[in-house]
Enzyme design. Sequence first.
Site, mmCIF file in Angstrom:
data_model
loop_
_atom_site.group_PDB
_atom_site.id
_atom_site.type_symbol
_atom_site.label_atom_id
_atom_site.label_comp_id
_atom_site.label_asym_id
_atom_site.label_seq_id
_atom_site.Cartn_x
_atom_site.Cartn_y
_atom_site.Cartn_z
ATOM 1 N N ASP A 17 -15.149 -36.601 -22.392
ATOM 2 C CA ASP A 17 -15.355 -35.529 -21.342
ATOM 3 C C ASP A 17 -16.330 -34.263 -21.525
ATOM 4 O O ASP A 17 -16.634 -34.137 -22.915
ATOM 5 C CB ASP A 17 -14.079 -34.561 -21.302
ATOM 6 C CG ASP A 17 -13.798 -33.700 -20.023
ATOM 7 O OD1 ASP A 17 -14.502 -34.328 -18.851
ATOM 8 O OD2 ASP A 17 -12.780 -33.215 -19.854
ATOM 9 N N HIS A 34 -24.285 -37.931 -18.353
ATOM 10 C CA HIS A 34 -23.830 -39.089 -18.405
ATOM 11 C C HIS A 34 -24.458 -40.070 -19.205
ATOM 12 O O HIS A 34 -24.111 -40.874 -20.113
ATOM 13 C CB HIS A 34 -23.237 -39.914 -17.139
ATOM 14 C CG HIS A 34 -22.164 -39.006 -16.318
ATOM 15 N ND1 HIS A 34 -21.103 -38.371 -16.762
ATOM 16 C CD2 HIS A 34 -22.237 -38.590 -14.815
ATOM 17 C CE1 HIS A 34 -20.590 -37.997 -15.603
ATOM 18 N NE2 HIS A 34 -21.265 -37.832 -14.626
ATOM 19 N N LEU A 130 -13.860 -55.169 -33.857
ATOM 20 C CA LEU A 130 -13.252 -54.007 -33.057
ATOM 21 C C LEU A 130 -12.987 -54.459 -31.807
ATOM 22 O O LEU A 130 -13.543 -55.072 -30.955
ATOM 23 C CB LEU A 130 -14.082 -52.919 -33.172
ATOM 24 C CG LEU A 130 -13.921 -51.758 -32.398
ATOM 25 C CD1 LEU A 130 -12.627 -50.990 -33.198
ATOM 26 C CD2 LEU A 130 -15.305 -50.941 -32.097
HETATM 27 C C1 IPE Z 1 -10.783 -37.710 -17.234
HETATM 28 O O1 IPE Z 1 -11.892 -36.601 -17.216
HETATM 29 C C2 IPE Z 1 -11.588 -38.916 -16.929
HETATM 30 C C3 IPE Z 1 -12.667 -39.507 -17.553
HETATM 31 C C4 IPE Z 1 -13.091 -39.035 -18.843
HETATM 32 C C5 IPE Z 1 -13.108 -40.799 -17.171
HETATM 33 P P1 IPE Z 1 -12.154 -35.616 -15.816
HETATM 34 O O2 IPE Z 1 -13.066 -34.825 -16.136
HETATM 35 O O3 IPE Z 1 -12.096 -36.498 -14.599
HETATM 36 O O4 IPE Z 1 -10.809 -35.203 -15.594
HETATM 37 P P2 IPE Z 1 -10.301 -33.701 -15.227
HETATM 38 O O5 IPE Z 1 -10.421 -33.657 -13.628
HETATM 39 O O6 IPE Z 1 -11.176 -32.559 -15.630
HETATM 40 O O7 IPE Z 1 -8.801 -33.433 -15.300
HETATM 41 C C1 IPE Z 2 -16.653 -37.085 -18.447
HETATM 42 O O1 IPE Z 2 -17.559 -36.096 -18.109
HETATM 43 C C2 IPE Z 2 -17.403 -38.384 -17.812
HETATM 44 C C3 IPE Z 2 -16.443 -38.928 -16.595
HETATM 45 C C4 IPE Z 2 -15.592 -38.168 -16.040
HETATM 46 C C5 IPE Z 2 -17.185 -40.018 -15.991
HETATM 47 P P1 IPE Z 2 -17.481 -35.006 -16.919
HETATM 48 O O2 IPE Z 2 -18.502 -35.521 -15.804
HETATM 49 O O3 IPE Z 2 -16.128 -34.833 -16.409
HETATM 50 O O4 IPE Z 2 -18.118 -33.897 -17.620
HETATM 51 P P2 IPE Z 2 -17.546 -32.290 -17.095
HETATM 52 O O5 IPE Z 2 -15.949 -31.988 -17.256
HETATM 53 O O6 IPE Z 2 -17.496 -31.909 -15.785
HETATM 54 O O7 IPE Z 2 -18.478 -31.333 -18.076
HETATM 55 MG MG MG Z 3 -14.526 -33.726 -16.971
#
Ligand code: IPE
Ligand code: IPE
Ligand code: MG
Length: 240
Positions: A17, A34, A130
């Site tokens: 995240d 990403h 792994l």
């Molecule tokens: C959870 O992260 C999903 C992934 C990392 C793939 P999100 O960024 O989507 O989750 P919320 O919305 O902050 O809970």
């Molecule tokens: C996690 O990073 C990746 C996915 C959920 C695919 P985010 O895209 O949720 O990044 P933030 O939380 O908005 O910073």
């Molecule tokens: Mg996120």
Amino acid sequence: MTDDLRPVPRHVAIILDGNGRWATARGLPRTAGHAAGEPALFDVVHGAIELGIEWLTVYVFSTENWSRPAEEVAFLMQFNEDLLLRRRDELNELGVRVIFIGERQDPRVSDRLRGHIADTEALTASNRTLNLVFAFNYGSRREIAGATRRIAERAAAGELDPAAVDADTVAAHLYLPEMPDPDLVIRSSGEQRISNFLLWQSAYAELTFPETLWPDFDRRSLAACVEEYRRRERRFGGVG
Ligand code: IPE
Ligand code: IPE
Ligand code: MG
């Protein structure tokens, strides 16, 4: 806390995240975050191998992530596809067995991506260094609901005694019954929630919430979380 270090976790599961925030802080589009997460992921794969971790699960797309802007969803789908093509030989050479859990049959997932997933799984199927599990179009409630449905179907067909259904029965109907429960769940970026990830499997997992945004995460960040885990006392409902 205890003076004795516990063994390295057998299964580490990570909620990747903070990609969007990493990009926004640099004045870049969220998708750049990403892209910047890819080297972080591969450094962590190397780190997991160095540490002797057997299973590494990474949450890369949730069943709720379809609600993001269409351009971001399209980018993520294409990105996952390209990543498999670019990286599968490298993963194979490292001895990594790649497995996907989640709703790959969803019509919103392209046939091409589905094909690359199947090809990568087949290419790496006999690897043992792994197990790298991609939780893709994954949601824990969906997984548990699916398991429940299959158990009900089998009971209705007379293959299974409803009175005999227990926790092992449910576990045996999840996406990947051979996967051990995670010992350690890490969520990067400082957010402290589970977001529908491995709810059943994480019943007794240790949780860590490092502040690092995912693109800045690396094998040292993983090692620090593992170090913290090794100092913790797990009780599993007992008295320690
Ligand atoms: C959870 O992260 C999903 C992934 C990392 C793939 P999100 O960024 O989507 O989750 P919320 O919305 O902050 O809970
Ligand atoms: C996690 O990073 C990746 C996915 C959920 C695919 P985010 O895209 O949720 O990044 P933030 O939380 O908005 O910073
Ligand atoms: Mg996120």
